[in-house]
Design a protein around this motif. Structure first.
Motif, mmCIF file in Angstrom:
data_model
loop_
_atom_site.group_PDB
_atom_site.id
_atom_site.type_symbol
_atom_site.label_atom_id
_atom_site.label_comp_id
_atom_site.label_asym_id
_atom_site.label_seq_id
_atom_site.Cartn_x
_atom_site.Cartn_y
_atom_site.Cartn_z
ATOM 1 N N ALA A 111 29.343 6.874 39.808
ATOM 2 C CA ALA A 111 28.875 5.611 40.437
ATOM 3 C C ALA A 111 30.291 4.775 40.855
ATOM 4 O O ALA A 111 30.424 4.130 41.943
ATOM 5 C CB ALA A 111 28.215 4.752 39.633
ATOM 6 N N TYR A 112 31.159 4.816 39.826
ATOM 7 C CA TYR A 112 32.507 4.179 40.092
ATOM 8 C C TYR A 112 33.318 4.873 41.307
ATOM 9 O O TYR A 112 33.718 4.220 42.372
ATOM 10 C CB TYR A 112 33.442 4.223 38.824
ATOM 11 C CG TYR A 112 34.923 3.948 39.295
ATOM 12 C CD1 TYR A 112 35.316 2.654 39.663
ATOM 13 C CD2 TYR A 112 35.793 5.047 39.285
ATOM 14 C CE1 TYR A 112 36.728 2.434 39.846
ATOM 15 C CE2 TYR A 112 37.281 4.806 39.547
ATOM 16 C CZ TYR A 112 37.511 3.597 39.903
ATOM 17 O OH TYR A 112 38.893 3.224 40.166
ATOM 18 N N ALA A 113 33.246 6.079 41.467
ATOM 19 C CA ALA A 113 34.039 6.949 42.358
ATOM 20 C C ALA A 113 33.175 6.478 43.620
ATOM 21 O O ALA A 113 34.041 6.306 44.918
ATOM 22 C CB ALA A 113 34.165 8.348 42.257
ATOM 23 N N ASN A 114 32.139 6.808 43.753
ATOM 24 C CA ASN A 114 31.548 6.269 45.253
ATOM 25 C C ASN A 114 31.536 5.059 45.500
ATOM 26 O O ASN A 114 31.922 4.924 46.685
ATOM 27 C CB ASN A 114 30.038 6.673 44.899
ATOM 28 C CG ASN A 114 29.451 8.140 44.666
ATOM 29 O OD1 ASN A 114 30.411 9.101 45.148
ATOM 30 N ND2 ASN A 114 28.331 8.590 44.103
ATOM 31 N N ALA A 115 31.617 4.070 44.655
ATOM 32 C CA ALA A 115 31.805 2.660 45.035
ATOM 33 C C ALA A 115 33.179 2.289 45.546
ATOM 34 O O ALA A 115 33.608 1.838 46.565
ATOM 35 C CB ALA A 115 31.334 1.621 43.917
ATOM 36 N N CYS A 116 33.996 2.965 44.734
ATOM 37 C CA CYS A 116 35.480 2.600 45.104
ATOM 38 C C CYS A 116 36.051 3.320 46.383
ATOM 39 O O CYS A 116 36.659 2.825 47.235
ATOM 40 C CB CYS A 116 36.405 3.155 43.972
ATOM 41 S SG CYS A 116 37.977 2.582 43.859
ATOM 42 N N HIS A 117 35.434 4.568 46.591
ATOM 43 C CA HIS A 117 35.849 5.587 47.893
ATOM 44 C C HIS A 117 35.338 4.750 49.119
ATOM 45 O O HIS A 117 35.925 4.468 50.135
ATOM 46 C CB HIS A 117 35.411 6.689 47.795
ATOM 47 C CG HIS A 117 36.347 7.648 46.968
ATOM 48 N ND1 HIS A 117 37.882 7.490 47.164
ATOM 49 C CD2 HIS A 117 35.883 8.358 46.208
ATOM 50 C CE1 HIS A 117 38.059 8.534 46.291
ATOM 51 N NE2 HIS A 117 37.324 9.201 45.949
ATOM 52 N N THR A 118 33.832 3.937 48.844
ATOM 53 C CA THR A 118 33.238 3.369 50.182
ATOM 54 C C THR A 118 34.173 1.980 50.393
ATOM 55 O O THR A 118 34.311 1.589 51.435
ATOM 56 C CB THR A 118 31.973 3.044 49.644
ATOM 57 O OG1 THR A 118 31.169 4.285 49.427
ATOM 58 C CG2 THR A 118 31.199 2.145 50.688
ATOM 59 N N LEU A 119 34.509 1.339 49.209
ATOM 60 C CA LEU A 119 35.340 0.075 49.242
ATOM 61 C C LEU A 119 36.426 0.289 50.114
ATOM 62 O O LEU A 119 36.808 -0.372 51.076
ATOM 63 C CB LEU A 119 35.616 -0.485 47.915
ATOM 64 C CG LEU A 119 36.858 -1.462 47.960
ATOM 65 C CD1 LEU A 119 36.373 -2.722 48.467
ATOM 66 C CD2 LEU A 119 37.286 -1.614 46.384
#
Length: 291
Positions: A156-164
């Motif tokens: 979840a962290y990686a997905n959100a951070c890459h999208t950011l």
């Protein structure tokens, strides 16, 4: 209303851009938000920022939630800010910042002198573009930092951070494409207000506290960095509503699940750089390019 909170910060910026200070007074809550939500400063507390005081209308109230219960005793929603409160009717007009800032755009225009009356943050010819920008700016950037910071799994962290960061890249490319002073050219608009409240917090807080550390703004996004500093140093509505100590202490001392011991990091060395100032690495690259 606390400038620690992105949503409220947007309302305070618009309030000042529209010259509403004498029409809409405000009280800023304490930076501390724990189990009972936002609290008011206690009598005698000396805190940074404007209007960080006990509730002037209800001196016996210690927390914002008491205003909500005072309006509706069986209230079971969230005690959010900004809270636009009608003191004559004992009524909460709104606690949704997107509604509040658009009220501020025009509702009081008959009471305002120029140039404030003519300030148009949502011009007709840009409304479609601004609405489209708002959609991904909010979901991926404004809210994206929270999705990264409060993620409870690596995925979840990686997905959100890459999208950011993809959306930060998108904002950077947009600013690089037109060379204007503001997000949509020659005049400040809602798009500037909405993006600023995240970008000004990014290096001082989100890089370390929410683990949004693929890049920082000052060394990784030259056009966003220039835009940020232009707003801060040239428009009082942005600088005078940004209180870095209040901001940093709120995040680092309120989010116990992220920062158990409530330690506030010392850096970065400057919360925001001067308008023509760069970090040493960037300055070295610029110097080499000039030579």
């Amino acid at each position: 209303m606390p400038e620690t909170n992105q949503a409220t910060h947007r309302a305070l910026i618009v309030r000042k851009l529209k010259g509403l200070e004498d029409i809409i007074p405000y009280t800023s809550v304490h930076w501390e938000m724990l189990d009972k939500g936002w609290r008011f400063a206690s009598k005698g507390e000396k805190l940074p920022g404007d209007n960080v005081t006990p509730d002037p209308l209800h001196p016996e109230f210690t927390h914002l939630r008491q205003i909500y219960f005072g309006v509706k005793p069986d209230y079971n929603g969230r005690f959010t800010v900004p809270t636009l409160y009608d003191k004559k009717q004992n009524k909460i007009v709104s606690n949704e910042s997107s509604e509040i800032i658009r009220m501020f755009y025009t509702v009081f225009d008959d009471l305002l002198p120029e140039p404030y009356k003519s300030v148009d943050l949502f011009p007709v010819d840009l409304r479609k573009d601004i609405e489209e920008t708002n959609e991904w700016t909010y979901n991926d950037i404004n809210n994206g930092v929270y999705k990264s910071g409060f993620a409870t799994s690596e995925e979840a962290y990686a997905n959100a951070c890459h999208t950011l960061f993809k959306s930060l890249d998108r904002a950077e490319a947009h600013l690089a494409s037109h060379g204007g002073l503001y997000y949509y050219g020659a005049h400040v608009t809602e798009a500037d207000v909405r993006l600023y409240t995240t970008i000004v917090r990014f290096d001082p807080v989100y890089v370390q506290h929410f683990k949004c550390n693929i890049r920082d703004i000052r060394s990784g996004y030259p056009h966003l960095h220039w835009w940020l500093r232009h707003l801060y140093w040239n428009l009082p509505a942005f600088k005078e509503t940004t209180q870095f100590e209040h901001i940093k202490k709120h995040y680092t001392k309120s989010h116990k699940q992220i920062n158990q011991h409530s330690i506030t990091p010392l850096g970065p060395e400057k919360d925001i750089l001067g308008e023509e100032e760069e970090v040493p690495a960037v300055e070295a690259v610029l110097k080499a390019a000039r030579n």
